[in-house]
Scaffold this active site. Structure first.
Site, PDB file in Angstrom:
ATOM      1  N   ASP A   1       0.826  -1.204   0.000  1.00 13.73           N
ATOM      2  CA  ASP A   1       0.000   0.000   0.000  1.00 13.73           C
ATOM      3  C   ASP A   1       0.861   1.255   0.000  1.00 13.73           C
ATOM      4  OD1 ASP A   1      -2.002  -1.836   0.176  1.00 13.73           O
ATOM      5  OD2 ASP A   1      -2.631  -1.320   2.212  1.00 13.73           O
TER       6      ASP A   1
ATOM      7  N   ALA B   1       2.994   5.308 -17.094  1.00 14.40           N
ATOM      8  CA  ALA B   1       2.636   4.837 -15.756  1.00 14.40           C
ATOM      9  C   ALA B   1       3.325   5.738 -14.739  1.00 14.40           C
ATOM     10  CB  ALA B   1       3.065   3.380 -15.547  1.00 14.40           C
TER      11      ALA B   1
ATOM     12  N   ASP C   1       5.725   7.285 -12.154  1.00 11.28           N
ATOM     13  CA  ASP C   1       7.151   7.103 -11.900  1.00 11.28           C
ATOM     14  C   ASP C   1       7.376   7.030 -10.389  1.00 11.28           C
ATOM     15  OD1 ASP C   1       9.593   6.765 -12.998  1.00 11.28           O
ATOM     16  OD2 ASP C   1       9.996   8.861 -13.401  1.00 11.28           O
TER      17      ASP C   1
ATOM     18  N   ASP D   1      14.208  -4.339 -15.258  1.00 11.69           N
ATOM     19  CA  ASP D   1      13.594  -3.650 -16.395  1.00 11.69           C
ATOM     20  C   ASP D   1      13.827  -2.141 -16.313  1.00 11.69           C
ATOM     21  OD1 ASP D   1      11.572  -3.632 -18.687  1.00 11.69           O
ATOM     22  OD2 ASP D   1      10.611  -2.273 -17.258  1.00 11.69           O
TER      23      ASP D   1
ATOM     24  N   GLY E   1      15.341   4.497 -15.602  1.00 11.79           N
ATOM     25  CA  GLY E   1      14.305   5.278 -14.932  1.00 11.79           C
ATOM     26  C   GLY E   1      14.607   5.651 -13.497  1.00 11.79           C
TER      27      GLY E   1
ATOM     28  N   GLU F   1      18.367  -4.076 -18.186  1.00  5.18           N
ATOM     29  CA  GLU F   1      17.982  -3.597 -19.515  1.00  5.18           C
ATOM     30  C   GLU F   1      18.340  -2.115 -19.618  1.00  5.18           C
ATOM     31  OE1 GLU F   1      14.020  -2.840 -22.249  1.00  5.18           O
ATOM     32  OE2 GLU F   1      14.096  -2.378 -20.114  1.00  5.18           O
TER      33      GLU F   1
ATOM     34  N   GLY G   1      33.762  -7.660 -25.243  1.00  3.16           N
ATOM     35  CA  GLY G   1      35.198  -7.578 -25.455  1.00  3.16           C
ATOM     36  C   GLY G   1      35.962  -6.974 -24.296  1.00  3.16           C
TER      37      GLY G   1
ATOM     38  N   HIS H   1      11.935  -9.506 -26.935  1.00  3.89           N
ATOM     39  CA  HIS H   1      10.524  -9.173 -27.134  1.00  3.89           C
ATOM     40  C   HIS H   1      10.332  -7.752 -27.645  1.00  3.89           C
ATOM     41  CE1 HIS H   1      11.615  -7.667 -23.209  1.00  3.89           C
ATOM     42  NE2 HIS H   1      10.490  -7.000 -23.096  1.00  3.89           N
ATOM     43  N   ASP H   2      11.312  -6.862 -27.443  1.00  2.52           N
ATOM     44  CA  ASP H   2      11.218  -5.495 -27.948  1.00  2.52           C
ATOM     45  C   ASP H   2      11.750  -5.394 -29.375  1.00  2.52           C
ATOM     46  OD1 ASP H   2      10.007  -4.211 -25.786  1.00  2.52           O
ATOM     47  OD2 ASP H   2      11.907  -3.983 -24.727  1.00  2.52           O
TER      48      ASP H   2
ATOM     49  N   TRP I   1      34.016 -26.577 -35.117  1.00  2.00           N
ATOM     50  CA  TRP I   1      34.843 -27.757 -34.870  1.00  2.00           C
ATOM     51  C   TRP I   1      35.226 -27.789 -33.393  1.00  2.00           C
ATOM     52  CZ3 TRP I   1      35.460 -24.287 -38.818  1.00  2.00           C
ATOM     53  CH2 TRP I   1      35.470 -24.759 -40.133  1.00  2.00           C
TER      54      TRP I   1
END
Length: 782
Positions: free
Chosen positions: A508, A536, A538, A569, A573, A594, A648, A661-662, A777
């Site tokens: 809550d 949505a 923040d 995710d 942000g 991500e 690297g 998926h994106d 190989w």
């Protein structure tokens, strides 16, 4: 210079359509919680009453302002809120204050916007940030050193405090506002129970006290806090006696904490609702997985209180040693107020139970016999088997990650978790040992990226039960489930008292959890520590409660639900330092973030900001490899003898991929990676090289049998040779038409080539996998 900022062109109550998210996850209009947001321009003067309300207030009331300044004859240049007319320069002259301290002015109006000047005017006194000052309602104010403070009378105590509802564990209190006190001056109320503060809240006139003992008297007092935090005297005390205790609720957070070939260990916590009396014992129930819970038998009883100290235990545990390897059982726990000797499993336990009864409180002794034991909690499945070994950052296991969903998985009519569960044997055969699952929590959108109630695991992908069954199946197959953690933003469950979608449930929160600069304009928290989004609310991660809840949620997913690694995710942000805290708080499991960026230095800076506790999806390798395969020019894969991207320079923290998926549906990356041959060639490169390769579900399952056959062979080669995140790579060729390299694993070496030109490592090598324009190989292996 012109001292005033003219009104913005767009009023704050005018909504604008949300911009498209770079991820195109879900239209913000999918739920009221993601409704159209206010523009940033509309928030420029958010302190202005006239702009916030959208209604011009009537001119009336008296504003009295004391101004402390070193100027000899200062003036106030102002307009009354609700009008656009400013005074003529330099404005209204202040008079000397009667007490000789500063200057004084009185203005008629319900609010003013103003600046002060030296009377010439040559010098200006403006609010911090070179803005105008605002006073939003009549009253007495002081302006000193750029700060306005209202001069308030001492607050008065609330009136008529009463208990409107009384239970065995709860008391609902209500009260009236203080008589004769301006409501605008009220900041909130504070409640005292038996002399100690138990609640400090807003202007709400009701509050529910929970987790009380039954059959006990409590004394309550309430005080008023004004907007400056000054507290009134306490009201007259109200004495309330709770009802006789009832049944305790079901125990919480039951989980399988450890398993082996010869035992299953359980842990749990006391019930959230104790029923008005302590819980001093627990019964353990066990049934076969395919049988009805009513067939369960009680297989154990434990004491939940330290008999010597009288302290109830916060964490309970019990080990079932009457199991054989491979056996599975469904376990449940029930809470008991006060056990009797008939429940005892040994003589010593019977003696402890007798001692408990002798020292029992009045609350415990007043419990009716039929209310002594509560209902059983939801069951958990336990299997006697060796524990799953979770991946760790930098270990030298030949990890292979599979993203086990795509953009349309949530619409599968059979339930996505059930689909994946049916594929577990095949994934195990292919040596895949990490499975990235979709966001698990209840969500406003179908795909899971606009989460609402964190602890509700029923989503478009399946039920709580189906998810836990899938995770149990993965554990048995030696595959670590990866949780997709979406905590940058969150959607509210209900409207607040002002009709705004800021009431969050489970856990809550209210508007204090939303960043102050959130595009909605509804935030009451601090400034965002990252990029804002418009689809949505923040979340303010500087808030201690948000931090505690985020850690608890992630810990619950790991320890109770059974995830063994995490994906973070949209880490752009919120601050990387919070992400570091959260990962460490759950034991520093393997974590990948991500951070969508093609510059390797930017990604390295982010990794450093998290102090190395997170890996990243290697977008620089994604872009470089895609270009190389489409152009048949592989020179970009050699960066001075090293591989490109994070792969690297920091392969421990590189998760390489061909698609996700994106990228699979966004035109911003130029469409899908390529045709079947190009995709197989890319996976052949990733699965034979350093870093941790990730396979996308659609590439695994939707490109036909031949592609899956090649992917399985490549996965098995990685496992057999023992290629891991830090395997040494020796690039033999990287030019137009050819890339070739040798890669060392723990058990052997791989020779790899791709491109249109011929190349061979020579004699003594065995071809283990091949496809269009690539060949693998090996020497050695197991």
């Amino acid at each position: 210079p012109v001292p005033t900022a003219r009104p913005v062109s767009q009023p704050a109550n005018q909504a604008v359509a949300p911009k498209a998210s770079p991820k195109h996850r879900c239209p913000a209009m999918a739920s009221p919680a993601a409704a159209p947001m206010q523009s940033r321009a509309a928030l420029t003067r958010k302190s202005s009453h006239s702009l916030l309300s959208g209604v011009e207030p009537e001119v009336g009331g008296l504003i009295s302002l004391n101004y402390h300044s070193g100027w000899a004859k200062p003036c106030i240049h102002y307009r009354v809120l609700g009008t656009e007319v400013w005074t003529d320069l330099p404005g209204l002259a202040f008079s000397k204050a009667e007490n000789g301290e500063g200057f004084h002015a009185q203005i008629t109006g319900k609010g003013i916007e103003f600046v002060c000047n030296d009377g010439v005017p040559g010098g200006w006194d403006k609010a911090p940030g070179d803005k105008n000052y605002f006073i939003e309602r009549p009253g007495k104010y002081t302006l000193r050193n750029g700060r306005i403070e209202q001069q308030l009378s001492p607050p008065k105590a609330p009136a008529l405090v009463v208990a409107t509802e009384v239970g065995s564990t709860t008391v609902c209190l209500s009260w009236n506002p203080p008589e004769g006190m301006d409501e605008a001056e009220i900041g909130g109320y504070q409640v005292y129970r038996n002399g100690a503060s138990v609640y400090k809240g807003d202007r709400a006139l009701t509050w529910v006290d929970k987790d009380l003992k039954g059959n006990v008297e409590y004394s309550y007092e309430v005080t008023t806090l004004n907007v400056q935090g000054t507290e009134s005297a306490k009201c007259l005390s109200t004495v309330v006696k709770t009802n006789v205790p009832g049944k305790p609720g079901p125990p919480a957070w039951l989980k399988v904490s450890a398993t082996a070939a010869n035992f299953v260990e359980l842990t749990w916590k006391p019930p959230c609702d104790l029923g008005g009396a302590s819980v001093t014992a627990y019964n353990i129930w066990r049934a076969m997985p395919d049988q009805h819970p009513s067939t369960a038998e009680c297989v154990g009883t434990i004491i939940g209180r330290n008999v010597e100290t009288g302290q109830d235990m916060d964490i309970l545990e019990w080990k079932d040693t009457f199991v054989k390897q491979g056996e599975s059982f469904m376990y449940q726990i029930s809470a008991v107020h006060l056990p009797d000797s008939a429940m005892a499993r040994s003589t010593s336990q019977a003696q402890l139970m007798e001692e408990l009864r002798k020292k029992a409180s009045n609350s415990l002794l007043s419990v009716d016999e039929g209310e002594n034991e509560g209902p059983r909690c939801d069951g958990v499945l336990g299997k006697a088997q060796a524990m799953l070994k979770a991946p760790r950052m930098g270990d030298t296991e030949p990890h292979i990650l599979l993203q086990a969903f795509n953009w349309e998985s949530c619409y599968n009519k059979n339930g996505w978790y059930n689909v994946v569960k049916g594929c577990v044997p095949e994934l195990k055969e292919a040596c895949i040992d990490m499975l990235w699952l979709p966001p698990p929590s209840q969500c406003v959108d179908d795909r899971g990226y606009l989460p609402g109630q964190w602890y509700n695991l029923n989503s478009k992908y399946g039920s709580d039960k189906e998810l836990r069954e899938l995770i149990s199946e993965l554990h048995g197959a030696g595959i670590s489930p990866v949780a997709d953690i979406v905590i940058n933003h969150r959607c509210a469950s209900e409207k607040d008292g002002q009709g705004k979608w800021t009431s969050f449930k489970n856990p809550d929160w209210e508007r204090w959890a939303i960043c102050r600069d959130d595009p909605s304009g509804d935030g009451g928290g601090a400034q965002s520590t990252g990029q804002n989004i418009e689809y949505a609310p923040d979340i303010d991660h500087t808030n201690k409660k948000v931090q505690e809840d985020s850690k608890a949620y992630m810990k619950w997913l790991m320890e109770d639900v059974g995830f063994r690694a995490i994906r973070l995710d949209f880490v752009l942000g919120y601050g990387a330092w919070f992400q570091e805290q959260y990962v460490r708080a759950v034991g520093t499991p393997y974590a990948v973030a991500e951070y969508w960026h093609g510059d390797v230095q930017v990604l390295r800076n982010y990794i450093n900001a998290t102090k190395g506790v997170t890996a990243v999806y290697d977008f620089p390798v994604y872009y470089t490899l895609k270009n190389a395969i489409h152009s048949n020019d592989f020179s970009g894969l050699n960066c001075g003898g090293r591989l490109p991207g994070v792969m690297g320079c920091d392969p421990v923290r590189s998760v390489t991929f061909v698609e996700n998926h994106d990228t699979s549906h966004l035109e911003v990356v130029g469409g899908k990676f390529g045709d079947n041959n190009q995709v197989c060639r890319a996976y052949a490169f990733l699965l034979t090289h350093s870093g941790i390769p990730s396979i996308f579900w659609s590439d695994w399952s939707d490109r036909g049998g031949e592609v899956k056959k090649q992917l399985k062979a490549l996965c098995q080669v990685r496992k057999s040779i023992g290629v891991h995140c830090t395997s040494r790579v020796n690039i033999a060729a990287s030019q137009g038409g050819l890339y070739a390299a040798y890669v060392d694993g723990k058990h052997g070496t791989i020779a790899f080539k791709m491109g249109t030109n011929d190349w061979s490592p020579g004699g003594g090598w065995t071809v283990k996998a091949s496809g269009h324009e690539y060949c693998v190989w090996t020497k050695g292996g197991k």
